[in-house]
Write an enzyme that holds these catalytic residues in place. Structure first.
Site, PDB file in Angstrom:
ATOM      1  N   GLU A   1      35.157  84.487  85.690  1.00 19.45           N
ATOM      2  CA  GLU A   1      35.397  83.036  85.725  1.00 19.45           C
ATOM      3  C   GLU A   1      34.878  82.511  84.400  1.00 19.45           C
ATOM      4  O   GLU A   1      33.671  82.422  84.190  1.00 19.45           O
ATOM      5  CB  GLU A   1      34.669  82.410  86.921  1.00 19.45           C
TER       6      GLU A   1
ATOM      7  N   CYS B   1      32.759  74.034  83.167  1.00 17.61           N
ATOM      8  CA  CYS B   1      33.977  74.714  82.730  1.00 17.61           C
ATOM      9  C   CYS B   1      35.214  73.992  83.238  1.00 17.61           C
ATOM     10  O   CYS B   1      36.262  74.004  82.585  1.00 17.61           O
ATOM     11  CB  CYS B   1      33.975  76.162  83.199  1.00 17.61           C
TER      12      CYS B   1
END
Length: 453
Positions: A230, A264
């Site tokens: 991720e 993010c």
């Protein structure tokens, strides 16, 4: 190479604690303990595992203030957001406690056999390499499903949140997990390659930068170990000219400024149709200017320091380089130590750092487009693929674009966020694999075909 990990309060600049790195012998003992723990943990009934996970959730609620204060002290998150992070971790535990048995149940398949099914068996010891920006949530969204599936875990956390890493290890022990089931490694990145080559470690998961992801994927591939990555993002927030700004502008501001921009999945590129552009920019600027800047321990603070001074300087450099290329500064771009002022920058075009790179701080890059077709084209014009958000009243038209959005998530009239009930992950430079939901708990299992004639 340093022999210790240093935890420093980014708001006060005061050193919190030094933690000595583990020796090779200590690491070897930890890895050996993982093997022993897995041999017994994998045989426990699912009800026993979910009972322990419920205990973790209960302890998170009981210790919410303590853990939130630790997050705020180590990485500077506003305390209200730190509390929300712990609450979300507790929700995660309850979700898997309720659903894990169904997720992991044998999947019966109708074939010519007397019986045929898929069995979901744990792999063993999983190595997790985790970041500092959500120091409890990032770990828990890996650990809750992975341990409940019958695996054991080793955590290599970011150096600046070592206190959080040790607190999470203690949390699992206090919840009654067997010794060695979840262990924190106080080590540096030089040790990671050796760990991934160790036969005990069966797979690795990383949340971090695209650069780090490529390095870990390379090492994992060399050792034929599964990896889930991720990675970074440069999420587009598309605003069509029929967007309801009165209803959703607060959401858009939150999408960029939450956690002082250190996320993010934050909205990083605002792609706005020209028909609504001026109105959007005016109100967006007003709302950003009204954010409360201050001490992260104050419950009313919205924006505070970044996690380290070098991170603030990096954001400043990205904005300055974009200004040199023709972008226009609307507000912000002042830096002092770890503080970086909330910033709005317009006239942003491809080729500028604020368009091409992940900007990990409170910077909103605004891009004007002439129509909806151009908005989708620019949203996809990135190496990243974590999530896109679109604000519009044209819901049916937006839904028809689902296949045109290349990311791992597409949110309409809402900010991109992780939810235990839904799979989470990216495409392209944002990584591969999925966390959360049923997909997350099945990432680190052997999907075994069983056939009885």
């Amino acid at each position: 190479m340093s022999s210790s990990l240093i935890s420093t309060n980014p708001y006060t600049g005061e050193r919190i604690q030094n933690y000595e790195l583990y020796t090779n012998d200590q690491i070897n003992q930890i890895v050996e303990q993982s093997t022993k723990a897995f041999d017994s943990w994998k045989t426990q009934e699912i009800e026993e595992r979910t009972d322990k996970l419920r205990k973790v959730g209960s302890l998170l609620e009981e210790r919410k203030q303590e853990y939130a204060a630790l997050i705020t002290e180590e990485m500077g998150k506003p305390i209200s957001e730190s509390i929300a992070e712990i609450e979300k971790c507790a929700w995660l535990c309850e979700f898997y406690a309720v659903n894990a048995e169904d997720f992991l149940a044998d999947d019966l398949i109708d074939t010519e056999a007397q019986e045929s099914f898929i069995s979901y068996d744990p792999l063993g010891c999983i190595l997790a390499i985790m970041p500092w920006n959500y120091p409890f949530w990032q770990v828990m969204r890996f650990a809750a499903p992975t341990l409940t599936a019958g695996n054991v875990a080793l955590l290599k956390h970011a150096a600046n949140v070592t206190g959080c890493a040790l607190a999470i290890e203690e949390l699992f022990k206090d919840a009654g997990y067997p010794k060695g089931c979840f262990q924190t490694l106080l080590t540096d990145h030089d040790t990671i390659e050796e760990l991934m080559a160790n036969d005990t470690v069966k797979a690795v998961t990383l949340t971090g930068s695209t650069k780090a992801g490529k390095a870990i994927a390379s090492i994992a591939g060399k050792n034929l170990k599964k990896s889930v990555l991720e990675l970074g993002g440069s999420n587009a927030c598309i605003v069509w000219d029929d967007a309801d700004l009165d209803t959703y502008l607060d959401t858009m501001v939150k999408a960029r400024m939450q956690n002082t921009g250190q996320s993010c999945i934050a909205a990083k590129r605002f792609i706005v149709e020209e028909g609504i552009y001026d109105q959007f920019l005016e109100v967006f600027k007003e709302k950003v200017s009204a954010l409360a800047i201050g001490d992260p321990t104050d419950k009313d603070t919205d924006i505070t320091v970044l996690a380290r001074p070098d991170l603030a300087q990096k954001v400043k450099e990205q904005v300055d380089q974009s200004l040199e290329k023709g972008a226009k500064l609307v507000t912000g771009n002042e830096v002092k130590d770890a503080f970086y002022q909330p910033t709005i920058i317009t006239n942003v075009t491809p080729g500028m750092p604020v368009f091409e790179e992940e900007v990990f701080g409170p910077v909103a890059a605004i891009i004007k487009v002439k129509d909806r077709k151009e908005s989708i084209q620019l949203a996809n014009q990135t190496e990243f693929g974590l999530g896109t958000m679109l604000f519009t009243e044209s819901i049916e038209e937006a839904l028809q674009l689902t296949g045109a959005i290349e990311d791992g998530a597409f949110f309409i009239n809402e900010l991109v966020k992780s939810d235990p009930r839904l799979p989470f992950g990216g495409t392209k430079g944002s990584g591969y694999g999925r966390e959360l939901s049923r997909e997350g708990i099945l990432e680190f299992v052997n999907k075994k075909t069983v056939y009885v004639k």
